[in-house]
Write an enzyme that holds these catalytic residues in place. Structure first.
Site, PDB file in Angstrom:
ATOM      1  N   HIS A 147       0.163  13.330   9.785  1.00 49.57           N
ATOM      2  CA  HIS A 147       1.540  13.183  10.241  1.00 49.57           C
ATOM      3  C   HIS A 147       2.046  11.781   9.923  1.00 49.57           C
ATOM      4  CE1 HIS A 147      -0.037  16.519  12.632  1.00 49.57           C
ATOM      5  NE2 HIS A 147       1.211  16.926  12.756  1.00 49.57           N
ATOM      6  N   LYS A 174      -2.450  20.466   5.854  1.00 52.88           N
ATOM      7  CA  LYS A 174      -1.164  20.346   6.552  1.00 52.88           C
ATOM      8  C   LYS A 174      -0.660  18.911   6.431  1.00 52.88           C
ATOM      9  CE  LYS A 174       1.234  20.505  10.972  1.00 52.88           C
ATOM     10  NZ  LYS A 174       1.097  20.545  12.436  1.00 52.88           N
ATOM     11  N   LYS A 321      34.179  15.831   0.664  1.00 51.32           N
ATOM     12  CA  LYS A 321      35.069  16.665  -0.159  1.00 51.32           C
ATOM     13  C   LYS A 321      35.696  15.900  -1.322  1.00 51.32           C
ATOM     14  CE  LYS A 321      36.182  20.048   3.390  1.00 51.32           C
ATOM     15  NZ  LYS A 321      37.230  20.880   3.985  1.00 51.32           N
ATOM     16  N   ASP A 359      40.087  25.723   0.596  1.00 48.33           N
ATOM     17  CA  ASP A 359      40.611  25.353   1.919  1.00 48.33           C
ATOM     18  C   ASP A 359      42.088  25.688   2.059  1.00 48.33           C
ATOM     19  OD1 ASP A 359      38.395  24.359   3.254  1.00 48.33           O
ATOM     20  OD2 ASP A 359      38.675  22.308   2.548  1.00 48.33           O
TER      21      ASP A 359
END
Length: 537
Positions: A147, A174, A321, A359
């Site tokens: 981890h 893992k 955007k 939009d």
């Protein structure tokens, strides 16, 4: 393998994801069981089974008291699903802070009593593996985990880590890292794919909201398992989704190597209902795609990293955007005029990006429908916006789209923005007037105006915010709010109380989604499915 600008495209194309060695989605869903007592664990294991889980992870470090032989025997006997035992110490992010020998003894005992999996940390894995050599039951698998709560290392370092974990005696590797940026996840995908080709079972997950896609798309890239919690917020690692969302929102069982990936790019983005809408639509017509949340900081970096044609299209929201226009190879003329994009499609043949704006169609249509309905003139010719003062709050991507659409319909456009200079700039572009947001409360050149909020003011969690004082709303015939979480914002509630027709962001959301869906899939939008899906929320 280079550790610098690694793109998923190069690894995916080289390994022929979708047509090569990984044949199907066999990714398991593991449900973490974290409870104070064994009795509560037994109850939660039943819930995990009923929810559709494949196995349970028993977090022994969550128990307030623990009698190893008795409690392990009870859990293994009562579990309706295969069991994975984890006894995570504090030094690896868990809760156990006792004697190391006692901790490892308990995990060995779990194996002897019939556990299907035991998870041990890389730091102690070699010692543990040596201690069980020759004693492992046939069905038993040892998971060795690492981890990293700070970041995600380079591909080269991750490859070396996989080799170290294997050398420590792992049956299953893992690796859990942390996403500083969503592009970090691409490195885990690469390692997952390479491990699969080399027949190394691997669990590769990236913690945090930016790492969410690792927990969903591991089913596409060949991860051994993913984690789904019983309840939102009760997680064994940051960023875990619920099992309900994995199965019902993201349709995890249907995700495979050929699945096309779509997503909503934004910051923030977790509130978006787009995955709900598109995944339900994909499922209804049998389209092999998945739509995910994408918390993106740097749009150009994101698009450059996830450049494989497997990543086939994106919805684009605040604040990206306008930046999206520069990131596309080609931009639709209307979107270019607006200066903002909310839809990006990657062409299958060459990977080029095409930008569109849906939009303005969705919002303007919803506003026109609201006006026609309120005046009972649904059959009238022309637009009911013609000649009306149309006030747009916000000069960002959505504001540009609304201003452009309203001007096209013959409205007299006024831009209101916190920064007057930005309002003036947009007003000059579309041919309208500009005021500062602070002046909006006293702006009423005429009655019967239209107001459209395109900012995030009033969006969860700041639901008590509003861009306009209530007394000013009496001058408007219709008030529209692009915010749709919540559906009824303070602005809409006070507008209705002031006598205005209200149109929520849900109507715009559905309207703009039609065009995006058709560009994403090449199929007609299942409009009834869209309406039914959003009606539930």
């Amino acid at each position: 393998m280079e550790s610098g600008n690694v793109t998923l495209a190069s690894s995916a194309d080289h390994l022929q994801i979708g047509s090569g060695g990984i044949r199907k989605n066999s990714t398991l869903i593991c449900v973490p069981i974290m409870a104070d007592s064994v009795g509560e664990m037994v109850i939660d294991m039943g819930k995990a089974k009923a929810s559709g889980g494949d196995l349970v992870e028993i977090r022994l470090d969550s128990l307030k008291s623990f009698n190893p032989y008795e409690d392990l025997q009870t859990v293994i006997k009562e579990s309706p699903l295969p069991t994975l035992f984890t006894y995570r110490p504090k030094w690896e992010g868990g809760q156990y802070d006792g004697d190391e020998n006692e901790r490892l003894d308990a995990l060995r005992l779990a194996m002897e009593l019939g556990a299907d999996y035991v998870d041990v940390e890389l730091q102690v894995a070699r010692t543990f593996s040596d201690s069980i050599r020759g004693k492992k039951p046939e069905k038993f698998k040892l998971i060795v985990s690492s981890h990293n709560y700070q970041n995600t290392p380079s591909v080269e370092d991750l490859g070396n880590l996989v080799a170290r974990i294997q050398a420590a005696g792992a049956d299953i590797v893992k690796i859990a890292t942390t996403a500083v940026d969503i592009c970090d996840v691409a490195r885990i995908f690469q390692i997952t794919v390479h491990s699969q080709v080399r027949c190394v079972p691997i669990i590769g997950l990236v913690m945090g909201e930016r790492g969410l896609i690792s927990r969903i798309l591991c089913a596409k890239f060949g991860g051994y398992l993913t984690f789904g919690t019983l309840e939102s917020g009760i997680v064994s690692a940051p960023g875990q989704p619920t099992i309900k969302d994995l199965l019902n929102l993201y349709n995890l069982r249907e995700i495979g190597p050929d699945t096309k990936v779509f997503g909503i790019i934004g910051k923030p983005v977790g509130h978006s209902k787009s995955p709900l809408l598109y995944n339900e639509a994909f499922k209804s017509v049998g389209f092999n795609g998945v739509f995910v949340h994408l918390l993106v900081d740097d749009l150009e970096h994101f698009l450059r990293t996830y450049s494989s044609t497997d990543f086939a299209g994106f919805s684009c929201t605040i604040p990206h955007k306008e930046a999206a226009v520069k990131c596309c190879d080609e931009v639709d003329p209307v979107a270019k005029s607006i200066g903002a994009i909310n839809c990006i499609v990657r062409r299958e043949s060459d990977g080029k990006l095409f930008g569109y704006n849906t939009d303005y169609v969705g919002a303007i249509s919803a506003i026109e429908d609201g006006l026609r309905g309120s005046h009972n003139i649904s059959g009238a010719a022309g637009s009911p916006l013609s000649g009306k003062v149309f006030v747009v709050i916000g000069a960002g991507g959505a504001g540009k789209a609304l201003a452009y659409g309203a001007k096209e319909k013959g409205a007299k456009v006024v831009i209101a923005n916190r920064t007057y200079e930005r309002a003036r700039e947009l007003a000059d572009t579309v041919g309208g007037d500009a005021i500062s947001l602070a002046d909006l409360d006293n702006f009423h050149p005429e009655d019967g105006m239209i107001l459209a909020n395109t900012t995030s003011i009033g969006m969860q969690p700041k639901v008590d915010d509003t861009p306009v004082a209530k007394h000013a709303l009496r001058y408007y015939a219709l008030v529209f709010d692009a915010v749709y979480t919540p559906k009824v914002t303070r602005l809409l509630r006070e507008a209705k109380e002031s006598g205005a027709v209200t149109v929520s962001g849900v109507e715009m959301f559905i309207g703009q989604a039609y065009g995006q869906y058709e560009r994403f899939t090449g199929l007609p939008a299942p409009r009834e499915v869209f309406m039914k899906t959003m009606a539930k929320y």
